[in-house]
Design a protein around this motif. Structure first.
Motif, PDB file in Angstrom:
ATOM      1  N   PRO A 268     -55.821   2.756 -13.233  1.00 50.44           N
ATOM      2  CA  PRO A 268     -55.996   1.949 -14.520  1.00 50.44           C
ATOM      3  C   PRO A 268     -55.703   2.947 -15.635  1.00 50.44           C
ATOM      4  CG  PRO A 268     -58.315   1.874 -13.690  1.00 50.44           C
ATOM      5  CD  PRO A 268     -57.509   2.617 -12.523  1.00 50.44           C
ATOM      6  N   THR A 269     -56.305   4.094 -15.627  1.00 51.96           N
ATOM      7  CA  THR A 269     -55.879   5.127 -17.039  1.00 51.96           C
ATOM      8  C   THR A 269     -54.361   5.354 -16.744  1.00 51.96           C
ATOM      9  OG1 THR A 269     -58.275   5.979 -16.454  1.00 51.96           O
ATOM     10  CG2 THR A 269     -56.684   7.483 -17.864  1.00 51.96           C
ATOM     11  N   ILE A 270     -53.769   5.757 -15.676  1.00 47.36           N
ATOM     12  CA  ILE A 270     -52.477   6.021 -15.723  1.00 47.36           C
ATOM     13  C   ILE A 270     -51.621   4.969 -16.223  1.00 47.36           C
ATOM     14  CG2 ILE A 270     -50.615   6.590 -14.102  1.00 47.36           C
ATOM     15  CD1 ILE A 270     -52.249   8.115 -12.236  1.00 47.36           C
ATOM     16  N   GLU A 271     -52.060   3.530 -15.761  1.00 46.49           N
ATOM     17  CA  GLU A 271     -51.489   2.549 -16.412  1.00 46.49           C
ATOM     18  C   GLU A 271     -51.525   2.442 -17.923  1.00 46.49           C
ATOM     19  OE1 GLU A 271     -49.278   0.380 -14.411  1.00 46.49           O
ATOM     20  OE2 GLU A 271     -49.542   2.054 -13.225  1.00 46.49           O
ATOM     21  N   GLN A 272     -52.733   2.606 -18.434  1.00 42.20           N
ATOM     22  CA  GLN A 272     -52.942   2.606 -19.784  1.00 42.20           C
ATOM     23  C   GLN A 272     -52.078   3.869 -20.469  1.00 42.20           C
ATOM     24  OE1 GLN A 272     -57.086   3.175 -20.232  1.00 42.20           O
ATOM     25  NE2 GLN A 272     -57.628   1.015 -19.834  1.00 42.20           N
TER      26      GLN A 272
ATOM     27  N   SER B 254     -53.176  11.667 -18.136  1.00 40.21           N
ATOM     28  CA  SER B 254     -53.159  10.354 -18.652  1.00 40.21           C
ATOM     29  C   SER B 254     -54.395  10.057 -19.461  1.00 40.21           C
ATOM     30  CB  SER B 254     -53.171   9.357 -17.336  1.00 40.21           C
ATOM     31  OG  SER B 254     -51.891   9.507 -16.789  1.00 40.21           O
ATOM     32  N   ARG B 255     -55.640  10.432 -18.828  1.00 37.01           N
ATOM     33  CA  ARG B 255     -57.036  10.156 -19.772  1.00 37.01           C
ATOM     34  C   ARG B 255     -56.748  10.845 -20.861  1.00 37.01           C
ATOM     35  NH1 ARG B 255     -60.064  12.425 -16.087  1.00 37.01           N
ATOM     36  NH2 ARG B 255     -59.742  10.763 -14.750  1.00 37.01           N
ATOM     37  N   GLY B 256     -56.303  12.080 -21.065  1.00 37.35           N
ATOM     38  CA  GLY B 256     -56.294  12.609 -22.351  1.00 37.35           C
ATOM     39  C   GLY B 256     -55.579  11.989 -23.429  1.00 37.35           C
ATOM     40  N   LEU B 257     -54.239  11.698 -22.797  1.00 37.67           N
ATOM     41  CA  LEU B 257     -53.414  10.799 -23.631  1.00 37.67           C
ATOM     42  C   LEU B 257     -54.237   9.413 -24.269  1.00 37.67           C
ATOM     43  CD1 LEU B 257     -50.775  10.399 -25.200  1.00 37.67           C
ATOM     44  CD2 LEU B 257     -50.004   9.213 -23.064  1.00 37.67           C
ATOM     45  N   VAL B 258     -54.771   8.748 -23.498  1.00 37.39           N
ATOM     46  CA  VAL B 258     -55.285   7.368 -23.774  1.00 37.39           C
ATOM     47  C   VAL B 258     -56.527   8.025 -24.814  1.00 37.39           C
ATOM     48  CG1 VAL B 258     -56.898   5.543 -23.116  1.00 37.39           C
ATOM     49  CG2 VAL B 258     -54.864   6.412 -21.731  1.00 37.39           C
ATOM     50  N   ALA B 259     -57.361   9.016 -24.558  1.00 33.64           N
ATOM     51  CA  ALA B 259     -58.333   9.300 -25.558  1.00 33.64           C
ATOM     52  C   ALA B 259     -57.771   9.520 -26.741  1.00 33.64           C
ATOM     53  CB  ALA B 259     -59.244  10.466 -24.839  1.00 33.64           C
ATOM     54  N   GLU B 260     -56.674  10.364 -26.911  1.00 36.84           N
ATOM     55  CA  GLU B 260     -56.108  10.661 -28.203  1.00 36.84           C
ATOM     56  C   GLU B 260     -55.734   9.344 -28.856  1.00 36.84           C
ATOM     57  OE1 GLU B 260     -54.189  13.355 -30.955  1.00 36.84           O
ATOM     58  OE2 GLU B 260     -55.430  13.718 -29.160  1.00 36.84           O
ATOM     59  N   PHE B 261     -55.503   8.454 -28.290  1.00 39.46           N
ATOM     60  CA  PHE B 261     -55.087   7.171 -29.089  1.00 39.46           C
ATOM     61  C   PHE B 261     -56.206   6.300 -29.583  1.00 39.46           C
ATOM     62  CE2 PHE B 261     -50.708   8.421 -28.130  1.00 39.46           C
ATOM     63  CZ  PHE B 261     -50.015   7.688 -29.113  1.00 39.46           C
ATOM     64  N   HIS B 262     -57.497   6.559 -28.509  1.00 34.37           N
ATOM     65  CA  HIS B 262     -58.503   5.981 -28.888  1.00 34.37           C
ATOM     66  C   HIS B 262     -59.342   6.493 -30.077  1.00 34.37           C
ATOM     67  CE1 HIS B 262     -58.974   3.423 -24.886  1.00 34.37           C
ATOM     68  NE2 HIS B 262     -58.095   3.027 -25.648  1.00 34.37           N
TER      69      HIS B 262
END
Length: 267
Positions: free
Chosen positions: A195-199, A234-242
């Motif tokens: 799911p993290t990659i999908e996000q 992917s997790r780092g990119l999602v965290a960056e936007f959160h």
């Protein structure tokens, strides 16, 4: 048993001295039921012509069951071996084989093609081989390969159509099961959707108006570039936007910064 009316008429039924009304009778199902005796030896043998045996050609070295049939063009009589009755879910002696009986057991989707095969062999006398489905009296669908030939008299007139029905149902079922097992094995080996990659893909789709495949390619490139697992990138990119940052960066600029790309000029 209901009579099946052929789906099309015969426009040019014969080209080898077989009366047109005979072919019409075959395809329109108007032949009268007659007493049928076991078939005589093929007339081709009497004329010295070589008799082509489709069963030997088809099932040499195999144990496939084969049911025999013979149709007398002149009299309209059919002869079926016991296997033909079994294939159709019938008991020998309870019913007399006929054209309409044969056609009534064809799968609706295969009926027109079967009619065309019969029309062709009556017109040309050439050997035939085709696959179709038979629906027996119990509603079971049988996968069948029919193979046969026309036999001509000394003057070249077609007198008999004869051949075999080979029941391939078991072989088809086995092949289908093998294909299903292969598909299941492939599915089991396929990694679960992260799911993290999908996000992260969603972030890039929104930021750069990319397609899902292109977004995944960009994430994969970054993963290989810095030698870090794709899920970590992917997790780092999602965290960056959160994260809440007051830097007034656009989504595109923020994504570029995280992926190590050259900064974009805003529109």
């Amino acid at each position: 048993m209901s009579t099946v009316t052929p789906s099309s008429s015969v426009d040019d039924p014969i080209s080898m001295d077989v009366p047109a009304d005979v072919v019409e009778d075959v395809l329109e199902g108007s032949l009268e039921d007659k007493a049928v005796n076991p078939p005589p030896e093929p007339e081709a043998a009497a004329t010295g012509a070589a008799v082509w045996d489709p069963l030997n050609a088809l099932t040499a070295g195999t144990a496939e069951p084969a049911a025999r049939f013979r149709y007398d063009v002149r009299s309209g009589d059919w002869w079926w071996s016991p296997g033909m009755f079994d294939l159709h879910g019938l008991t020998e002696g309870d019913v007399e084989p006929s054209t309409e009986l044969l056609m009534s057991h064809k799968h609706p989707e295969d009926l027109a093609a079967t009619e065309q095969t019969l029309r062709s062999v009556l017109a040309s006398g050439e050997p035939f081989c085709c696959r179709h489905r038979v629906v027996d009296t119990h509603g079971r669908v049988r996968e069948v390969l029919s193979v046969g030939e026309a036999v001509c008299d000394a003057d070249g007139r077609i007198t008999t159509v004869q051949g075999y029905f080979v029941d391939l149902t078991a072989a088809f079922s086995a092949a289908t099961e093998r294909a299903s097992a292969t598909a299941r094995a492939i599915e089991q080996r396929r990694p679960a959707v992260d799911p993290t990659i999908e996000q992260a893909k969603g972030v890039l789709i929104a930021a750069f108006r990319l397609s899902p495949d292109a977004a995944l390619e960009l994430l994969t490139w970054r993963s290989e570039e810095i030698r870090v697992d794709l899920s970590v990138v992917s997790r780092g990119l999602v965290a960056e936007f959160h994260s809440l940052q007051d830097d007034n960066l656009s989504a595109a600029r923020r994504a570029c910064a995280h992926l190590g790309l050259m900064a974009l000029d805003e529109d």
